[in-house]
Scaffold this active site. Sequence first.
Site, mmCIF file in Angstrom:
data_model
loop_
_atom_site.group_PDB
_atom_site.id
_atom_site.type_symbol
_atom_site.label_atom_id
_atom_site.label_comp_id
_atom_site.label_asym_id
_atom_site.label_seq_id
_atom_site.Cartn_x
_atom_site.Cartn_y
_atom_site.Cartn_z
ATOM 1 C CD GLU A 1 18.329 -3.253 3.529
ATOM 2 O OE1 GLU A 1 19.451 -2.836 3.204
ATOM 3 O OE2 GLU A 1 17.385 -3.385 2.706
ATOM 4 C CD GLU B 1 7.880 -10.886 -5.357
ATOM 5 O OE1 GLU B 1 7.333 -9.840 -4.967
ATOM 6 O OE2 GLU B 1 7.672 -11.376 -6.460
ATOM 7 C CD GLU C 1 -2.901 -1.157 2.362
ATOM 8 O OE1 GLU C 1 -2.807 -0.248 3.204
ATOM 9 O OE2 GLU C 1 -3.758 -2.053 2.418
#
Length: 401
Positions: A383, A379, A131
């Site tokens: 980190e 994807e 989002e």
Amino acid sequence: MSRLAQTHGLTEVQREILSTVRDFVDKEIIPVATELEHRDEYPQAIVDGLKELGLFGLMIPEEYGGLGESLLTYALCVEEIARGWMSVSGIVNTHFIVAYMLKQHGTQEQKDYFLPKMALGDVRGAFSMSEPALGSDVSAITSKAVRDGEEYVLNGQKMWLTNGGTSSLVAVLVRSDEGHPEGAAPHKSMTTFLVEKEPGFGEVRPGLTIPGKIDKMGYKGVDTTELIMDGLRLPADRVLGGVTGRGFYQMMDGVEVGRVNVAARGCGVAQRAFELGVGYAQQRHTFGKPIAQHQAVQFKLAEMATKVEAAHAMMVNAARKKDSGERNDLEAGMAKYLASEYCKEVVEDAFRIHGGYGFSKEYEIERLYREAPMLLIGEGTAEIQKMIIGRRLLEEYRFQG
């Protein structure tokens, strides 16, 4: 097949599939990829060719009209396609994540209805988690579904949908508090909905709008979009698996497949960058000899080839682990992390080998240089992969003192 990135233990069928895909890439993708990319043009002819080859049904079981192949076969095909043009592999990836989620988690009615159409490529999939106000923090999702009789009403804004415009089926993750008490863990109050829509932009069904393509630095051709739900009504039978509250786990299962795919894409782009670099190094002359004969360039080529091999090996290992039915989040995280980082480095080294010409849009390496960064964030960022890897390692190597 190239000398690098060989995969041992493949069946004759797998070898035939990969040979067919590689021929298609060499003849139908590589010659037109840079021109289409510069125009940011959707590769319709290429997609139609993949459809004719049956690639959209590669992992879908034979009982639904697919080829019933393994994740390994799929990943190796993606590697070949990304070697031609990474954007095309993105079109395939999102489709397969949705097909995989349906196969693993869908009700029988959902499988019977969607999978045969997806195998033919008549229905093509996209999936949506992110989002505008969140990236990797899936628990912060605010889009919501509220029960209203035999339907759900969905509201919210989603971001970064690959195939958002061209797809006709979107798996959307939203919050649904039905049956889950306030204060429950966020991941237990999420549900995946299967949203059918018309391809295109604007209002693609009542309550659902695809505003338009997001203009990107690279990864062009494929459409990346937002998705806006404003009173979108869906019947209860479009809850993936038929039960609310399982969406987070369903999506994470699909993302593991996606991470193997991103690793495969990194391998493919790195292979192409190596091919371009080693070819140019033998043609370009300085100080009276091809630059490939300069030790500094040979060292660079040696490092590039080693990284291509290492990334390919880890990608194959992650795919085979998933195919075995075992948990593979550790292997998928490692493969995605290593392949994307090595891809960036191999592309940059090929860019350096090209010298000033690498900065010219006439040379293919310029396109690869803009495409490679997407793999660093797609994807899950590096980190996030490190967090997954670190937690899994602590599970495996728990101190017993």
